[in-house]
Enzyme design. Structure first.
Site, PDB file in Angstrom:
ATOM      1  CB  SER A 139      -4.680  -2.849  19.786  1.00 37.15           C
ATOM      2  OG  SER A 139      -5.980  -3.191  20.195  1.00 37.15           O
ATOM      3  CE1 TYR A 152      -3.109  -7.306  22.648  1.00 37.92           C
ATOM      4  CE2 TYR A 152      -5.100  -5.986  22.388  1.00 37.92           C
ATOM      5  CZ  TYR A 152      -4.036  -6.672  21.835  1.00 37.92           C
ATOM      6  OH  TYR A 152      -3.897  -6.727  20.463  1.00 37.92           O
TER       7      TYR A 152
HETATM    8  N1  LIG Z   1      -5.754 -10.078  15.050  1.00 39.32           N
HETATM    9  C1  LIG Z   1      -6.257  -8.891  15.327  1.00 39.32           C
HETATM   10  O1  LIG Z   1      -7.440  -8.627  15.061  1.00 39.32           O
HETATM   11  C2  LIG Z   1      -5.423  -7.835  15.981  1.00 39.32           C
HETATM   12  C3  LIG Z   1      -6.047  -6.631  16.303  1.00 39.32           C
HETATM   13  C4  LIG Z   1      -5.295  -5.626  16.899  1.00 39.32           C
HETATM   14  C5  LIG Z   1      -3.952  -5.811  17.146  1.00 39.32           C
HETATM   15  N2  LIG Z   1      -3.372  -6.994  16.813  1.00 39.32           N
HETATM   16  C6  LIG Z   1      -1.941  -7.119  17.095  1.00 39.32           C
HETATM   17  O2  LIG Z   1      -1.285  -7.624  15.951  1.00 39.32           O
HETATM   18  C7  LIG Z   1      -0.165  -8.407  16.348  1.00 39.32           C
HETATM   19  C8  LIG Z   1      -0.266  -9.802  15.727  1.00 39.32           C
HETATM   20  O3  LIG Z   1      -1.401 -10.453  16.299  1.00 39.32           O
HETATM   21  P1  LIG Z   1      -2.071 -11.739  15.668  1.00 39.32           P
HETATM   22  O4  LIG Z   1      -3.521 -11.489  15.647  1.00 39.32           O
HETATM   23  O5  LIG Z   1      -1.368 -12.136  14.430  1.00 39.32           O
HETATM   24  O6  LIG Z   1      -1.805 -12.801  16.849  1.00 39.32           O
HETATM   25  P2  LIG Z   1      -1.384 -14.342  16.830  1.00 39.32           P
HETATM   26  O7  LIG Z   1      -1.835 -15.024  15.599  1.00 39.32           O
HETATM   27  O8  LIG Z   1      -1.835 -14.870  18.154  1.00 39.32           O
HETATM   28  O9  LIG Z   1       0.191 -14.249  16.807  1.00 39.32           O
HETATM   29  C9  LIG Z   1       0.916 -13.821  17.916  1.00 39.32           C
HETATM   30  C10 LIG Z   1       2.353 -14.113  17.657  1.00 39.32           C
HETATM   31  O10 LIG Z   1       3.122 -13.657  18.774  1.00 39.32           O
HETATM   32  C11 LIG Z   1       4.054 -14.665  19.101  1.00 39.32           C
HETATM   33  N3  LIG Z   1       4.385 -14.606  20.520  1.00 39.32           N
HETATM   34  C12 LIG Z   1       3.534 -14.594  21.574  1.00 39.32           C
HETATM   35  N4  LIG Z   1       4.219 -14.630  22.723  1.00 39.32           N
HETATM   36  C13 LIG Z   1       5.535 -14.671  22.379  1.00 39.32           C
HETATM   37  C14 LIG Z   1       6.747 -14.762  23.120  1.00 39.32           C
HETATM   38  N5  LIG Z   1       6.758 -14.821  24.459  1.00 39.32           N
HETATM   39  N6  LIG Z   1       7.916 -14.774  22.442  1.00 39.32           N
HETATM   40  C15 LIG Z   1       7.928 -14.744  21.095  1.00 39.32           C
HETATM   41  N7  LIG Z   1       6.815 -14.667  20.347  1.00 39.32           N
HETATM   42  C16 LIG Z   1       5.650 -14.647  20.979  1.00 39.32           C
HETATM   43  C17 LIG Z   1       3.337 -15.976  18.768  1.00 39.32           C
HETATM   44  O11 LIG Z   1       4.264 -16.989  18.481  1.00 39.32           O
HETATM   45  P3  LIG Z   1       4.648 -18.219  19.440  1.00 39.32           P
HETATM   46  O12 LIG Z   1       3.392 -18.638  20.149  1.00 39.32           O
HETATM   47  O13 LIG Z   1       5.191 -19.239  18.497  1.00 39.32           O
HETATM   48  O14 LIG Z   1       5.692 -17.672  20.347  1.00 39.32           O
HETATM   49  C18 LIG Z   1       2.629 -15.587  17.473  1.00 39.32           C
HETATM   50  O15 LIG Z   1       3.487 -15.757  16.377  1.00 39.32           O
HETATM   51  C19 LIG Z   1      -0.186  -8.422  17.876  1.00 39.32           C
HETATM   52  O16 LIG Z   1       0.664  -7.424  18.360  1.00 39.32           O
HETATM   53  C20 LIG Z   1      -1.612  -8.100  18.213  1.00 39.32           C
HETATM   54  O17 LIG Z   1      -1.730  -7.520  19.485  1.00 39.32           O
HETATM   55  C21 LIG Z   1      -4.075  -8.010  16.257  1.00 39.32           C
END
Ligand SMILES: NC(=O)c1ccc[n+]([C@@H]2O[C@H](COP(=O)([O-])OP(=O)(O)OC[C@H]3O[C@@H](n4cnc5c(N)ncnc54)[C@H](OP(=O)(O)O)[C@@H]3O)[C@@H](O)[C@H]2O)c1
Length: 247
Positions: A139, A152
């Site tokens: 991130s 985080y």
């Molecule tokens: N979006 C951004 O701008 C951004 C920026 C920097 C980094 N990231 C990173 O990119 C990755 C994807 O993020 P995203 O933005 O796509 O987030 P998101 O849409 O909130 O997706 C998060 C995913 O993690 C799963 N998850 C959460 N807790 C879990 C658990 N206890 N067991 C199993 N699965 C779990 C959720 O599924 P369930 O709720 O179904 O379990 C969901 O599929 C993350 O690592 C995030 O930190 C994202």
């Protein structure tokens, strides 16, 4: 060179956001994809609507002791995993004064501990085939301190260093380990950021390119790191942030 066809790829966090978009793209590109997250309904809907060879495993990755079992379930779909993409994540956005031990541990479990212990389960088979790819999600907060980001940011700082240490441990066995650090992409995780138009614009203006990310910005970098094109790249974190961290 960028071929992923026939590869067996496990993608965590595939019930939404980046994980799901990457899982769909890789399945479309001919990989056999297993999606992992807690929400069975979202995973099953994704599997139904996705062409290609796909499967899913519903599991709470925060239950670290269950990961050997989860890994077996993943393997039961197509066999040993060639590529693990650790995209599951959780950002509680809570000020340092308010963070409890429970929130702290949950954040570290999902973002940092699960990627390591899941990878540890899959590495023996990758070693046997002398080929593997592990892609972690870092991130902007791997290197920057954001408001309300203490747990985080700590986890994501750890992901960046863990990526180097995993690469040190496993690259000689043909397994490369890299991380992608996205800028701001609209997903469930960033819903509150994008709901605030002024903040979303401020983030877009902080990039060199002048906009926030879209899922298409991530598919190429992810496929690159999955493929033979990136064979001599390991231990690196690739910022896919439109130049946010360049400024
Ligand atoms: N979006 C951004 O701008 C951004 C920026 C920097 C980094 N990231 C990173 O990119 C990755 C994807 O993020 P995203 O933005 O796509 O987030 P998101 O849409 O909130 O997706 C998060 C995913 O993690 C799963 N998850 C959460 N807790 C879990 C658990 N206890 N067991 C199993 N699965 C779990 C959720 O599924 P369930 O709720 O179904 O379990 C969901 O599929 C993350 O690592 C995030 O930190 C994202």
């Amino acid at each position: 060179m960028f071929e992923v066809s026939g590869k067996i790829i496990a993608v965590t966090g595939a019930s939404s956001g980046i994980g799901q978009a990457m899982a769909s793209h890789l399945a479309k590109s001919g990989a056999k994809v297993i999606a992992i997250a807690r929400r069975t309904e979202a995973l099953s809907k994704w599997a139904e609507n996705t062409d290609g060879s796909v499967g899913f495993v519903a599991a709470d990755l925060g239950d670290i002791d269950s990961l050997a079992n989860v890994s077996q379930k993943i393997k039961s779909h197509f066999g040993n995993v060639d590529i693990l993409i650790n995209a599951a994540g959780l950002n509680p956005r809570i000020h340092a004064d308010e963070v409890t031990k429970k929130i702290w541990n949950e954040t570290l479990d999902i973002n940092l501990n699960a990627p390591f212990f899941l990878a540890q389960q899959m590495v023996p088979a990758m070693k046997e085939s002398k080929w593997g790819r592990i892609i972690n999600f870092a991130s902007l907060q791997s290197e920057r301190a954001f408001e309300n980001g203490i747990s985080y940011g700590t986890a994501k700082g750890g992901v960046m260093q863990m990526t180097r240490a995993m690469a040190q441990a496993w690259s000689k066995d043909g397994i490369t380990v890299n991380a992608i650090a996205p800028g701001f992409f609209p997903t469930e995780l960033t819903a509150s950021v994008f709901a605030n138009e002024a903040l979303a614009n401020q983030n877009a203006n902080q990039t060199c390119i002048g906009r926030n990310g879209t899922m298409d910005d991530l598919t190429g970098p992810v496929q690159f790191l999955c493929s033979n094109a990136s064979a001599y790249i390991t231990g690196q974190t690739l910022y896919v942030d439109g130049g946010f961290t360049a400024k």
